[in-house]
Scaffold this active site. Structure first.
Site, PDB file in Angstrom:
ATOM      1  N   TYR A 197     -10.346  27.244 -13.254  1.00  0.00           N
ATOM      2  CA  TYR A 197      -9.423  26.267 -13.834  1.00  0.00           C
ATOM      3  C   TYR A 197      -9.831  24.847 -13.444  1.00  0.00           C
ATOM      4  O   TYR A 197      -9.913  23.953 -14.294  1.00  0.00           O
ATOM      5  CB  TYR A 197      -8.002  26.570 -13.370  1.00  0.00           C
ATOM      6  CG  TYR A 197      -6.947  25.628 -13.905  1.00  0.00           C
ATOM      7  CD1 TYR A 197      -6.431  25.793 -15.182  1.00  0.00           C
ATOM      8  CD2 TYR A 197      -6.445  24.588 -13.132  1.00  0.00           C
ATOM      9  CE1 TYR A 197      -5.455  24.955 -15.683  1.00  0.00           C
ATOM     10  CE2 TYR A 197      -5.470  23.740 -13.619  1.00  0.00           C
ATOM     11  CZ  TYR A 197      -4.975  23.924 -14.890  1.00  0.00           C
ATOM     12  OH  TYR A 197      -4.008  23.073 -15.385  1.00  0.00           O
ATOM     13  N   LYS A 242     -11.005  21.884 -16.044  1.00  0.00           N
ATOM     14  CA  LYS A 242     -10.281  20.622 -16.194  1.00  0.00           C
ATOM     15  C   LYS A 242     -11.170  19.428 -15.851  1.00  0.00           C
ATOM     16  O   LYS A 242     -11.029  18.346 -16.449  1.00  0.00           O
ATOM     17  CB  LYS A 242      -9.021  20.630 -15.323  1.00  0.00           C
ATOM     18  CG  LYS A 242      -7.929  21.558 -15.845  1.00  0.00           C
ATOM     19  CD  LYS A 242      -7.495  21.175 -17.248  1.00  0.00           C
ATOM     20  CE  LYS A 242      -6.295  21.954 -17.724  1.00  0.00           C
ATOM     21  NZ  LYS A 242      -5.861  21.571 -19.084  1.00  0.00           N
TER      22      LYS A 242
END
Length: 266
Positions: A164, A168
């Site tokens: 993640y 991002k």
């Protein structure tokens, strides 16, 4: 009163069309609702098309809104949704890349398919939607893209979360490059980097942990690390997104706006 109204006009989205991905619930729904409140027409998309249409029906009393099914990681699906936006509203002036994939996976045990899924949604999805939006914005005299990143793109927050965090960080890299590449077209591209929010996501994360999923640890769970001592309400993030989407931020592009209650500075 007229002076105040004129002064605040730059914060409104009158006559603008906004497409919000991941809009059926949570932050996406809050953004769509706020945008309708300030005059925008909204195309609300979600992987769950039925949920998108249900949310659009709920928000319809506020203003013009449609709900569409869209898998942001699928090129044909993205193209189809943007074509539908053009048919309904003439094209898109604002894109909010909010859709995300949040499943946790241990760094040492993560199947490569889990890594690929995270990047397909967060980075490829951001790229695909940005590309279709730019095509329409060029014909409308410019526009604004706001990519929803995360404070974890800049600072470790929780783990296991490597897929993640890296995805991002990729979203922010897209923001920086696109701001330079498309500035000549009058298109601004910025990121909002949220901290913890009171949305269904954290509850699902804790439920998965309770059912034998990965144990959640990390700096974000240290008491007092968040300077304001609380998680954000979705509307607080939505207001930051509105600012960057609106003409109030007309001289801002390539920015990464942290909305994290000072976590990364603590």
């Amino acid at each position: 009163m007229t002076i105040m109204t004129d002064a605040l006009a730059c914060f409104t989205l009158t006559n603008k069309v906004a497409l919000v991905t991941g809009g059926a619930q949570g932050l996406g729904k809050e953004i769509a609702s706020l945008f309708l409140d300030v005059g925008a027409s909204v195309v609300l998309t979600d992987l769950n098309g039925e949920a998108a249409m249900a949310t659009a029906a709920e928000l319809a009393p506020k203003g013009p809104v449609i709900g569409l099914a869209m898998n942001v990681a699928d090129e044909a699906a993205v193209q189809s949704a943007f074509a539908a936006a053009a048919r309904h509203f003439g094209g898109v002036d604002i894109l909010i890349n909010n859709a995300a994939y949040r499943k946790k996976a241990s760094t040492m045990d993560m199947p490569v398919e889990e890594w690929d899924m995270m990047h397909a949604v967060c980075t490829r999805g951001t790229f695909l939607c940005l590309r279709e939006a730019v095509k329409q914005m060029r014909g409308r005299g410019g526009g604004s893209v706001v990519n929803i990143s995360s404070m974890s793109a800049q600072h470790p927050t929780i783990f296991p979360n490597m897929h993640y965090d890296s995805a991002k960080a990729g979203v922010d890299a897209i923001t920086r490059l696109a701001a330079v590449e498309f500035g000549r077209d009058g298109i601004r591209v910025n990121s909002v980097l949220p901290g913890g929010m009171a949305t269904p996501g954290p509850d699902k994360m804790r439920a998965m942990e309770a059912q034998g999923g990965p144990k959640i640890e990390g700096p974000a769970l240290i008491p007092g690390r968040n300077i304001l001592g609380r998680v954000a309400q979705p509307i607080e993030m939505a207001r930051a997104v509105l600012f960057l989407a609106s003409d109030a931020a007309s001289y801002i592009t390539g920015a990464e706006l942290l909305v994290d209650a000072g976590f990364t500075k603590g």
